[in-house]
Design an enzyme around this catalytic site. Structure first.
Site, PDB file in Angstrom:
ATOM      1  N   ASP A   1       0.824  -1.205   0.000  1.00 42.48           N
ATOM      2  CA  ASP A   1       0.000   0.000   0.000  1.00 42.48           C
ATOM      3  C   ASP A   1       0.864   1.263   0.000  1.00 42.48           C
ATOM      4  OD1 ASP A   1      -2.397   1.233  -0.051  1.00 42.48           O
ATOM      5  OD2 ASP A   1      -2.882   0.920   2.055  1.00 42.48           O
TER       6      ASP A   1
ATOM      7  N   ASN B   1     -10.538  -3.392  -6.506  1.00 39.66           N
ATOM      8  CA  ASN B   1      -9.738  -2.419  -7.267  1.00 39.66           C
ATOM      9  C   ASN B   1     -10.338  -2.070  -8.633  1.00 39.66           C
ATOM     10  OD1 ASN B   1      -6.474  -3.548  -6.035  1.00 39.66           O
ATOM     11  ND2 ASN B   1      -7.791  -1.914  -5.300  1.00 39.66           N
TER      12      ASN B   1
HETATM   13  C1  FPP Z   1      -1.563  -0.099  -3.770  1.00 43.57           C
HETATM   14  O1  FPP Z   1      -1.136   1.256  -3.735  1.00 43.57           O
HETATM   15  C2  FPP Z   1      -0.959  -0.826  -4.907  1.00 43.57           C
HETATM   16  C3  FPP Z   1      -1.641  -1.470  -5.911  1.00 43.57           C
HETATM   17  C4  FPP Z   1      -3.101  -1.544  -5.985  1.00 43.57           C
HETATM   18  C5  FPP Z   1      -0.947  -2.139  -7.035  1.00 43.57           C
HETATM   19  C6  FPP Z   1       0.342  -2.794  -6.675  1.00 43.57           C
HETATM   20  C7  FPP Z   1       0.872  -3.554  -7.809  1.00 43.57           C
HETATM   21  C8  FPP Z   1       2.182  -3.707  -8.081  1.00 43.57           C
HETATM   22  C9  FPP Z   1       3.242  -3.070  -7.282  1.00 43.57           C
HETATM   23  C10 FPP Z   1       2.597  -4.539  -9.257  1.00 43.57           C
HETATM   24  C11 FPP Z   1       2.743  -6.017  -8.946  1.00 43.57           C
HETATM   25  C12 FPP Z   1       2.692  -6.779 -10.203  1.00 43.57           C
HETATM   26  C13 FPP Z   1       2.993  -8.095 -10.475  1.00 43.57           C
HETATM   27  C14 FPP Z   1       2.618  -8.703 -11.774  1.00 43.57           C
HETATM   28  C15 FPP Z   1       3.710  -8.964  -9.584  1.00 43.57           C
HETATM   29  P1  FPP Z   1      -2.259   2.382  -3.807  1.00 43.57           P
HETATM   30  O2  FPP Z   1      -2.533   2.709  -5.224  1.00 43.57           O
HETATM   31  O3  FPP Z   1      -3.468   1.907  -3.054  1.00 43.57           O
HETATM   32  O4  FPP Z   1      -1.580   3.569  -3.076  1.00 43.57           O
HETATM   33  P2  FPP Z   1      -2.347   4.688  -2.221  1.00 43.57           P
HETATM   34  O5  FPP Z   1      -2.970   3.969  -1.052  1.00 43.57           O
HETATM   35  O6  FPP Z   1      -1.254   5.608  -1.813  1.00 43.57           O
HETATM   36  O7  FPP Z   1      -3.366   5.319  -3.107  1.00 43.57           O
END
Ligand code: FPP
Length: 249
Positions: free
Chosen positions: A29, A77
């Site tokens: 996160d 999501n």
């Molecule tokens: C949460 O941060 C993150 C995600 C929803 C996506 C994470 C995905 C990856 C790092 C790629 C992994 C891929 C593979 C194929 C292994 P957020 O967007 O919720 O951050 P925020 O809470 O600050 O808005």
């Protein structure tokens, strides 16, 4: 089953190699906030998050941890803006294509858990290719939760079992925890010993609801793109100070 390397590379001296978690799960996160804090668009945070995940996988492998599960995309999501959802789907596909050879040569066995049927066909193809190409690998299991929801997972297991009962193949008394687990997306994969969540949120967010009954939880304020080896070291050190009782005394 994975095989432990005989020499653990660079395991910090204050960690006990005999008491490492077998399986670590991560809720990655804070990508969006990390990017926003630098005046960059959210997608830059996801890109950077991939580097963090890659480094963590390498670290788990070096230190003899046998499985890493990452929550890449939840069933909730899909509610994000379409441009972000599209970006993430394309990103997953690109990573799989780009990293496959390295995963094969490094002994990574990749798995996906979640309802993959809703993913774009081109992503499903890359997933199938990656799973097939790495299925004989034994160094570390890397489990990617994609379109994953814990409640959905439990419901689909219930439906599958109910169908068997209805067809007369199974008696209700035969429904045990072991049988139930065989119908989860994670069948054959051990439960996580340690869950790490970044960015300070104290929630499970529909992740591995069944599997985390006795998982140790570790939350850090660090945003995912900044979760590096030293942060992971801290999480493992904290884990090793705990006494896991599994409901006993
Ligand atoms: C949460 O941060 C993150 C995600 C929803 C996506 C994470 C995905 C990856 C790092 C790629 C992994 C891929 C593979 C194929 C292994 P957020 O967007 O919720 O951050 P925020 O809470 O600050 O808005």
């Amino acid at each position: 089953m994975t095989t432990k390397p005989s020499v653990l590379r660079n395991l910090p001296a204050d960690l006990d190699a005999q008491r490492l978690p077998n399986h670590v799960a991560v809720i990655m996160d804070g990508n969006g906030r990390w990017a926003k804090g630098r005046g960059m668009p959210r997608f830059m945070g996801h890109r950077r998050g991939v580097d963090t995940l890659k480094e963590l996988l390498r670290c788990c492998k070096d230190w003899g941890i046998q499985a890493l599960t990452a929550y890449a995309f939840s069933t909730e999501n899909w509610g994000r803006p379409l441009t972000e959802v599209d970006f993430l789907m394309t990103l997953f596909e690109r990573i799989l294509r780009r990293e496959l050879q390295e995963m094969v040569s490094e002994g990574v066995q990749i798995h996906f858990v979640g309802d993959l049927s809703a993913l774009p066909a081109s992503l499903r193809e890359e997933i199938e290719r990656a799973v097939m190409a790495t299925r004989q690998n034994q160094r570390i299991q890397f489990i990617v939760a994609t379109n994953y929801g814990g409640r959905d997972e439990i419901l689909q297991a219930c439906r599958a079992i109910a169908t068997q009962v209805k067809q007369g193949h199974l008696q209700p008394e035969q429904i045990t925890q072991t049988l139930f687990e065989q119908h989860l997306y994670t069948a054959g994969i051990g439960d996580p010993d340690l869950l790490i969540r970044t960015s300070g949120e104290m929630r499970i967010s529909n992740f591995l609801l069944w599997q985390m009954a006795y998982t140790e939880l570790y939350v850090t304020d660090t945003l995912w793109p900044e979760f590096d080896r030293s942060e992971f070291h801290r999480a493992l050190y904290d884990y090793q100070q705990r006494h896991r009782r599994f409901g006993r005394i």
